[in-house]
Design a protein around this motif. Structure first.
Motif, PDB file in Angstrom:
ATOM      1  N   ALA B  41       0.829  -1.210   0.000  1.00 35.51           N
ATOM      2  CA  ALA B  41       0.000   0.000   0.000  1.00 35.51           C
ATOM      3  C   ALA B  41       0.864   1.260   0.000  1.00 35.51           C
ATOM      4  N   LEU B  42       2.131   1.127   0.424  1.00 38.68           N
ATOM      5  CA  LEU B  42       3.039   2.281   0.448  1.00 38.68           C
ATOM      6  C   LEU B  42       3.869   2.360  -0.825  1.00 38.68           C
ATOM      7  N   LYS B  43       3.370   1.735  -1.896  1.00 40.45           N
ATOM      8  CA  LYS B  43       4.091   1.731  -3.174  1.00 40.45           C
ATOM      9  C   LYS B  43       4.431   3.155  -3.624  1.00 40.45           C
ATOM     10  N   GLY B  44       5.681   3.349  -3.988  1.00 40.38           N
ATOM     11  CA  GLY B  44       6.069   4.623  -4.603  1.00 40.38           C
ATOM     12  C   GLY B  44       6.483   5.710  -3.636  1.00 40.38           C
ATOM     13  N   ILE B  45       6.222   5.555  -2.333  1.00 42.10           N
ATOM     14  CA  ILE B  45       6.496   6.696  -1.460  1.00 42.10           C
ATOM     15  C   ILE B  45       7.993   6.920  -1.222  1.00 42.10           C
ATOM     16  N   ALA B  46       8.781   5.864  -1.260  1.00 40.66           N
ATOM     17  CA  ALA B  46      10.205   6.038  -0.986  1.00 40.66           C
ATOM     18  C   ALA B  46      10.878   6.914  -2.037  1.00 40.66           C
ATOM     19  N   ALA B  47      10.269   7.026  -3.229  1.00 39.30           N
ATOM     20  CA  ALA B  47      10.838   7.864  -4.287  1.00 39.30           C
ATOM     21  C   ALA B  47      10.717   9.347  -3.948  1.00 39.30           C
ATOM     22  N   HIS B  48       9.891   9.682  -2.945  1.00 39.86           N
ATOM     23  CA  HIS B  48       9.688  11.087  -2.576  1.00 39.86           C
ATOM     24  C   HIS B  48      10.411  11.462  -1.289  1.00 39.86           C
ATOM     25  N   TYR B  49      11.252  10.561  -0.793  1.00 37.55           N
ATOM     26  CA  TYR B  49      11.973  10.853   0.456  1.00 37.55           C
ATOM     27  C   TYR B  49      13.416  11.196   0.188  1.00 37.55           C
ATOM     28  N   PRO B  50      14.073  12.060   1.030  1.00 36.80           N
ATOM     29  CA  PRO B  50      13.581  12.737   2.225  1.00 36.80           C
ATOM     30  C   PRO B  50      12.457  13.726   1.887  1.00 36.80           C
ATOM     31  N   ALA B  51      11.456  13.809   2.765  1.00 32.54           N
ATOM     32  CA  ALA B  51      10.286  14.636   2.495  1.00 32.54           C
ATOM     33  C   ALA B  51      10.102  15.666   3.606  1.00 32.54           C
ATOM     34  N   TRP B  52       9.287  16.668   3.298  1.00 32.12           N
ATOM     35  CA  TRP B  52       9.042  17.750   4.244  1.00 32.12           C
ATOM     36  C   TRP B  52       8.174  17.251   5.399  1.00 32.12           C
ATOM     37  N   ASN B  53       8.546  17.619   6.610  1.00 30.41           N
ATOM     38  CA  ASN B  53       7.722  17.308   7.772  1.00 30.41           C
ATOM     39  C   ASN B  53       7.356  18.616   8.439  1.00 30.41           C
ATOM     40  N   SER B  54       6.050  18.951   8.438  1.00 31.40           N
ATOM     41  CA  SER B  54       5.676  20.281   8.913  1.00 31.40           C
ATOM     42  C   SER B  54       5.840  20.414  10.426  1.00 31.40           C
ATOM     43  N   ALA B  55       5.666  19.299  11.172  1.00 35.09           N
ATOM     44  CA  ALA B  55       5.832  19.380  12.631  1.00 35.09           C
ATOM     45  C   ALA B  55       7.271  19.733  12.991  1.00 35.09           C
ATOM     46  N   ALA B  56       8.221  19.116  12.300  1.00 35.28           N
ATOM     47  CA  ALA B  56       9.629  19.385  12.595  1.00 35.28           C
ATOM     48  C   ALA B  56      10.127  20.618  11.837  1.00 35.28           C
ATOM     49  N   ALA B  57       9.339  21.109  10.871  1.00 37.48           N
ATOM     50  CA  ALA B  57       9.731  22.212   9.994  1.00 37.48           C
ATOM     51  C   ALA B  57      11.088  21.927   9.348  1.00 37.48           C
ATOM     52  N   ALA B  58      11.270  20.678   8.939  1.00 37.27           N
ATOM     53  CA  ALA B  58      12.534  20.255   8.324  1.00 37.27           C
ATOM     54  C   ALA B  58      12.274  19.001   7.486  1.00 37.27           C
ATOM     55  N   PRO B  59      13.178  18.688   6.551  1.00 38.91           N
ATOM     56  CA  PRO B  59      13.027  17.423   5.835  1.00 38.91           C
ATOM     57  C   PRO B  59      13.396  16.251   6.742  1.00 38.91           C
ATOM     58  N   ILE B  60      12.718  15.129   6.574  1.00 32.12           N
ATOM     59  CA  ILE B  60      13.098  13.928   7.322  1.00 32.12           C
ATOM     60  C   ILE B  60      13.286  12.768   6.354  1.00 32.12           C
ATOM     61  N   THR B  61      14.167  11.845   6.747  1.00 34.56           N
ATOM     62  CA  THR B  61      14.415  10.673   5.911  1.00 34.56           C
ATOM     63  C   THR B  61      13.337   9.629   6.188  1.00 34.56           C
ATOM     64  N   LEU B  62      13.337   8.606   5.332  1.00 32.74           N
ATOM     65  CA  LEU B  62      12.339   7.546   5.485  1.00 32.74           C
ATOM     66  C   LEU B  62      12.510   6.832   6.827  1.00 32.74           C
ATOM     67  N   ALA B  63      13.758   6.631   7.245  1.00 34.12           N
ATOM     68  CA  ALA B  63      14.004   5.957   8.527  1.00 34.12           C
ATOM     69  C   ALA B  63      13.493   6.810   9.686  1.00 34.12           C
ATOM     70  N   GLN B  64      13.687   8.124   9.589  1.00 36.09           N
ATOM     71  CA  GLN B  64      13.182   9.011  10.639  1.00 36.09           C
ATOM     72  C   GLN B  64      11.661   9.018  10.646  1.00 36.09           C
ATOM     73  N   ARG B  65      11.063   8.918   9.457  1.00 34.71           N
ATOM     74  CA  ARG B  65       9.597   8.862   9.348  1.00 34.71           C
ATOM     75  C   ARG B  65       9.070   7.594  10.042  1.00 34.71           C
ATOM     76  N   ILE B  66       9.777   6.487   9.865  1.00 30.85           N
ATOM     77  CA  ILE B  66       9.347   5.232  10.495  1.00 30.85           C
ATOM     78  C   ILE B  66       9.438   5.367  12.019  1.00 30.85           C
ATOM     79  N   ASN B  67      10.519   5.993  12.500  1.00 30.65           N
ATOM     80  CA  ASN B  67      10.656   6.190  13.943  1.00 30.65           C
ATOM     81  C   ASN B  67       9.599   7.162  14.468  1.00 30.65           C
ATOM     82  N   LEU B  68       9.226   8.139  13.645  1.00 31.64           N
ATOM     83  CA  LEU B  68       8.181   9.095  14.043  1.00 31.64           C
ATOM     84  C   LEU B  68       6.844   8.365  14.190  1.00 31.64           C
ATOM     85  N   CYS B  69       6.571   7.439  13.263  1.00 31.92           N
ATOM     86  CA  CYS B  69       5.367   6.610  13.355  1.00 31.92           C
ATOM     87  C   CYS B  69       5.383   5.826  14.664  1.00 31.92           C
ATOM     88  N   ARG B  70       6.550   5.308  15.010  1.00 31.42           N
ATOM     89  CA  ARG B  70       6.654   4.513  16.240  1.00 31.42           C
ATOM     90  C   ARG B  70       6.354   5.365  17.468  1.00 31.42           C
TER      91      ARG B  70
END
Lengths: 106, 216
Positions: B41-70
């Motif tokens: 279901a997450l097909k294609g999203i890794a092609a858009h990373y690192p992506a903007w994170n509005s809460a952090a007001a900074a780009p985050i990597t996919l690994a950081q996004r996974i930790n944020l989910c956690r």
């Protein structure tokens, strides 16, 4: 220890040969390295891999410290009857693991 | 080795990720699958990373996004950087974007961060006083010792390096390069490392995601 990746054809014709590919997850620590504090890291390698097909041994492999982490083995067998292919491997810590794949011969 | 999934040792981590994906964790007692469904279901999203994170007001990597989910959705502690579960989950998400062209939005809020990454890429550093561009642009295709110098396209991370004998992330590869020019390596989760990763993703625009790549 994670499970290995085993790749065999789902169905094989009787009398034909087929490839068995197995990728084992193992650090294969050679015993020649030291950690950041200069202490020797004990050797931890897979000593032997053993495979049976329908109860009959088809290959036995001895591995040595020069083999890289996550060893990948490929060998062939001839299909004669349906049955389980059982892989057993033992490492230096004495851990014997096994995994089974069922082969269908038609 | 990379083209044949049965030979690619990174698939040991994919196998690990398949079970992690459905493991419930944290105070919310939720698994990845409870929110996202199957990894496909997450097909294609890794092609858009690192992506903007509005809460952090900074780009985050996919690994950081996974930790944020956690931390936010699962209420579980972060996976440490370079830990096997984090690499495994990053790989399985990346795997479902394999073959998609890298596509970062360069016009939005990411723009200053891309420029910061580009500046770092072109800044000389370390005792050897070399910038990333000195090797990966000026000398790409030449040899450093016996090894071919690549163009430095980061389209296959996390990648299995034969030298490491395991899977590793882009920041780890960057630290190895920085040690090579005798500079001070960046700490884990350094914003500078994310900026460089972001710049490299725009520099490699259109190249296909190869996760999990195999490199010497």
């Amino acid at each position: 220890m994670p499970r290995p990746l085993i790749n065999i054809p789902r169905k094989v014709k009787r009398g034909s040969s087929f490839d068995i590919r197995i990728l084992l997850a193992h650090p294969m620590e050679s015993g020649q390295r030291r950690d950041d504090f200069g202490k020797a890291i004990p050797r931890d390698i897979i000593r032997s891999v053993h495979c049976t097909y329908a109860g009959e041994e088809i290959i036995r492999v001895d591995l040595f410290p020069a083999i890289a982490a996550n060893p990948f083995l490929v060998f062939s067998a001839r299909a004669f009857e349906s049955g389980p292919i059982v892989f057993t491997w033992t490492d230096d810590q004495g851990v014997a693991s096994f995994d089974t794949v069922d082969l269908v011969v038609e | 080795m990379q083209d044949d999934d049965t030979q690619n040792p990174a698939f040991l981590w994919v196998l690990q990720a398949e079970s992690l994906w459905t493991t419930r964790a944290g105070t919310a007692n939720k698994s990845c699958a409870d929110c996202h469904g199957a990894p496909a279901a997450l097909k294609g999203i890794a092609a858009h990373y690192p992506a903007w994170n509005s809460a952090a007001a900074a780009p985050i990597t996919l690994a950081q996004r996974i930790n944020l989910c956690r931390t936010t959705h699962q209420g579980a502690p972060d996976f440490p950087p370079e830990s096997d579960p984090l690499l495994a989950l990053t790989t399985i998400v990346g795997l479902h974007s394999r073959g998609q062209p890298l596509d970062i939005d360069e016009t939005g809020p990411l723009k200053p961060f891309i420029q910061a990454g580009q500046t770092l890429f072109n800044t000389r550093q370390g005792q050897l006083n070399l910038s990333c561009a000195n090797c990966h642009e000026d000398r790409a295709g030449h040899r450093l010792g016996g090894a071919l110098i690549p163009e430095g396209h980061a389209n296959g991370y996390p990648q299995y390096r034969l030298e490491w004998q395991k899977l590793g992330s882009f920041p780890r590869r960057l630290r190895a390069c920085m040690l090579g020019v005798r500079a001070e390596p960046l700490p884990p989760n350094a914003p500078d490392a994310t900026n460089i990763e972001l710049y490299l993703a725009t520099r490699a625009r259109g190249l296909k995601v190869e996760t999990p790549a195999v490199r010497p």
